[in-house]
Enzyme design. Structure first.
Site, PDB file in Angstrom:
ATOM      1  N   CYS A  15     -69.248   9.208  49.442  1.00 43.07           N
ATOM      2  CA  CYS A  15     -67.989   8.921  50.322  1.00 43.07           C
ATOM      3  C   CYS A  15     -68.441   7.620  50.980  1.00 43.07           C
ATOM      4  CB  CYS A  15     -67.614   9.961  51.192  1.00 43.07           C
ATOM      5  SG  CYS A  15     -68.435  10.584  52.559  1.00 43.07           S
ATOM      6  N   CYS A  18     -70.364   8.551  53.908  1.00 45.92           N
ATOM      7  CA  CYS A  18     -71.770   8.782  53.732  1.00 45.92           C
ATOM      8  C   CYS A  18     -72.461   7.227  53.440  1.00 45.92           C
ATOM      9  CB  CYS A  18     -71.982   9.395  52.476  1.00 45.92           C
ATOM     10  SG  CYS A  18     -71.009  11.050  52.729  1.00 45.92           S
ATOM     11  N   ASP A 393     -52.865 -26.758  33.638  1.00 48.10           N
ATOM     12  CA  ASP A 393     -53.355 -28.286  33.113  1.00 48.10           C
ATOM     13  C   ASP A 393     -52.959 -28.196  31.723  1.00 48.10           C
ATOM     14  OD1 ASP A 393     -55.069 -30.326  32.599  1.00 48.10           O
ATOM     15  OD2 ASP A 393     -56.571 -28.992  31.578  1.00 48.10           O
TER      16      ASP A 393
END
Length: 685
Positions: A15, A18, A393
């Site tokens: 997590c 963690c 372009d």
């Protein structure tokens, strides 16, 4: 003196909290100067010196395993992971506990002992970490859960405490499984290129690790093999599938001088390749690095959620305390409202909210990379969803970037004879227009031309079968009567006495470009504009063929930049270019998109998004993916907060139980994760 840089792969990082704790623990190692944990990519970067043993000790609280960057972390099946096995064992004790609960009563020592075993087995790591955080006054979801479990045990709700521990452990296991699925988008990229290459040294073929291959080595690639290194073909002809790099679905022909990429598949003939990049500098290695960095970068929505969660968790704790204290002050039962307060703590866990955005960003960026689109961060993914103007372009972006023969008109000879003469006259020229004729006459039997004579700015003359022929512009045939031609680039072919015909040459729009412009308009891009330095009539002709809504011609790079600045005042603008001469405009636009990123390092470094191939269809695909990602993120945040609010409202009539609270929290987490993982199935449009 710069500190030594070490990079590692992580396994078991469960997590974001963690990850933050692990990063803090590694930073506390005396020999470490700095550290960065990339949770999304499960990657650790250490500046300084630290052994794998020291790093694993720093991550022992979450059973984190550490591996060198180039070593593939072993894949452990879901059912073989220690924490998942403990979760299932905890479930077994919960089920046995409930058998005792109904047979011998909830207050029996055997019932309480069985539920206590379920709590210890399933919640040991949770309570250990949560208690440590509580002592340090660090309030995260594990702290909230620990308070709730210990509180439930104190007031005698052993069954509820056991169910809460099991459901939380199950939620963590499923969340970890889902993050692993999302991270597989990176792992699949890492598996693309082979680890060994066949190299020719001292007239012998040897198979060696790619790390030992040197720039300039000669690599042999057999039919059906994956190409191990980036390089240039020096011998052989084949079709190569480079979908993993550029997203192109059709194999590309490779011959002498062609560039090949590590991870692409040689489908037909054998190729001899000169290696041009080391293993850590190959295109696929750069893609992996940039994708990992992109997934670590927090999008604006994620930054907002993180800031919100920072204040949300303390607010939930205060709310739980008020729920516990206020009703009993007015005569309510203390035990009932302590229980309700604990339920508020459980349902208030911000787990679903915290994970709602990163799992969607990680999945979407991985999906894009597999489709040949390199998005360099969540911020660019979010901005792309809001684009309502795209500037292109012309040369090499909307067009193929090289002239081709568009018309052959014979007056005195057949078209084939006219092309054979043109091909012979241009056989030694490397001018782009000459190459257009080379391509048109490929496969034809050309006569031999001698006594070449060049006329600067006009054309070429040579003798073929005793007759002097010429090819060039109108200036070369100024004494002859020329047929009327509307095209801009015309090559007349004839003798000193007459004009035998002409060929017209022009840069052509890319295949299906008009359809892709239409797709952009359907996606809500109201303004598509072509910016070019070409003359107005040529630009307008290409503009009509491509379907862009506006054409700006005869522009210098500074003019393009000024136009992008002006367009940004009323629109959110994406600029699409080749990443080199359009660099200022790419940087100025809200989102810069470079074409052909696999071919140039500059394109990969300059733009916010790099299309690894020259496929314009990737632009509508990317915008669609970004819109879908943003929608899923908003859905996730709404779902996470809605379920919390509904569950908290159940406190008022006293219907919120501990197991219902954890079920609501787990349900919210699973919903947002599964919703985000739908992005993995998003295929190219």
């Amino acid at each position: 003196m710069l500190a030594e840089k070490q990079v590692f792969r992580l396994q078991g990082l469960s997590c974001t909290n963690c990850a933050a704790t692990f990063e803090k623990n590694v930073r506390n190692i005396k020999s470490v100067d700095d550290v960065n944990v990339n949770f999304s990519a499960a990657k650790l970067t250490v500046y300084g010196n630290a052994s794998i043993k020291q790093l694993e000790q720093a991550g022992a609280f979450d059973h984190i395993k550490v591996y060198p960057e180039k070593m593939k972390a072993p894949t452990i099946p879901f059912y073989q992971k220690r924490e998942n096995q403990l979760t299932m064992l905890s479930l077994l004790f919960v089920m046995i506990g409930y058998v005792f609960y109904f047979q011998i009563g909830e207050h029996h020592a055997l019932t309480i002992g069985t539920f206590l075993m379920a709590i210890i087995i399933g919640g040991y790591d949770l309570i250990k970490t949560g208690s440590r955080n509580l002592l340090k006054l660090q309030f995260d979801m594990k702290t909230l859960m620990t308070i709730a479990v210990i509180g439930a045990a104190i007031i005698g709700e052993w069954a509820e405490a056991a169910v809460v521990v099991f459901l939380f452990a199950l939620s963590e296991a499923l969340e970890g499984y889902s993050m692993d699925k999302a991270r597989n988008s990176i792992q699949s990229l890492m598996d693309v290129a082979p680890n060994r290459a066949t190299i020719k040294r001292d007239h012998q073929l040897i198979e060696i690790d790619v790390e030992d291959v040197r720039i300039g080595d000669t690599m042999i690639v057999k039919p059906g093999e994956k190409i191990a290194m980036d390089g240039v073909v020096i011998e052989g002809n084949s079709y190569v599938n480079q979908a993993a790099i550029t997203g192109e679905s059709v194999p590309v022909e490779k011959e002498d001088g062609s560039t090949v990429f590590a991870g692409s598949i040689n489908e037909e003939g054998a190729l001899v390749v000169e290696v041009t990049k080391s293993s850590e500098d190959t295109t696929i290695a750069k893609i992996i690095h940039l994708v990992e960095e992109a997934q670590a970068e927090k999008a604006p929505t994620q930054q907002f959620v993180d800031r919100f969660a920072k204040y949300y968790t303390p607010a939930i704790m205060i709310l739980a305390l008020l729920v516990i204290i206020i009703p009993p002050i007015f005569g309510a039962d203390w035990q009932t409202w302590i229980y309700n307060g604990l339920a508020v703590l459980v349902v208030g866990c911000p787990c679903a909210l915290v994970i709602s955005t990163p799992v969607a960003i990680v999945t979407a960026i991985g999906n894009a990379a597999r489709n040949g689109v390199l998005i360099k961060g969540g911020i660019h993914l979010e901005q792309l969803a809001n684009i309502d103007a795209v500037a292109f372009d012309k040369t090499g972006t909307l067009t193929i970037g090289r002239p081709v023969v568009t018309e052959v008109k014979a007056i005195r000879r057949t078209e084939e004879e006219l092309l054979q003469i043109a091909g012979a006259l241009e056989s030694y020229s490397e001018h782009p227009i000459a190459r257009a004729i080379h391509n048109k006459t490929q496969g034809m039997r050309l006569p031999e031309a001698t006594q070449f004579q060049s006329f600067t700015g006009k054309g070429i003359a040579a003798v073929i079968n005793g007759v002097r022929y010429k090819i060039g512009n109108a200036k070369l045939f100024e004494e002859s009567e020329l047929p009327p031609v509307s095209a801009n680039t015309v090559l007349y072919i004839g003798t000193d006495d007459e004009v035998m015909g002409y060929v017209t040459v022009a840069d052509q729009p890319r295949p299906n470009v008009k359809q892709q412009i239409t797709n952009l308009h359907r996606l809500g891009v109201s303004n598509t504009v072509m910016l070019t330095g070409d003359v107005t009539n040529v630009a307008e002709e290409i503009g009509q063929e491509t379907g862009v809504s506006e054409v700006k011609a005869e522009l210098f790079p500074e003019d393009k930049l000024a136009y992008i600045k002006q367009l940004k005042q009323t629109h959110r603008v994406a600029m699409v270019g080749d990443g080199i001469n359009d660099a200022p405009s790419l940087a100025e636009a809200n989102v810069g998109i470079a074409m052909g990123g696999a071919g140039t390092d500059v394109a990969m470094e300059t733009a916010d998004i790099a299309l690894m191939g020259d496929d314009l269809s990737k632009i509508p695909h990317s915008i669609h993916l970004s819109k879908r990602t943003l929608r899923i993120i908003k859905e996730n945040i709404f779902l996470a907060l809605l379920l919390k609010v509904v569950a908290l409202l159940l406190v008022i009539p006293g219907w919120l139980t501990l197991w219902l609270a954890i079920f609501a929290d787990m349900g919210a987490t699973l919903l947002v994760v599964l919703n985000a993982l739908r992005l993995m199935r998003k295929k190219d449009r």
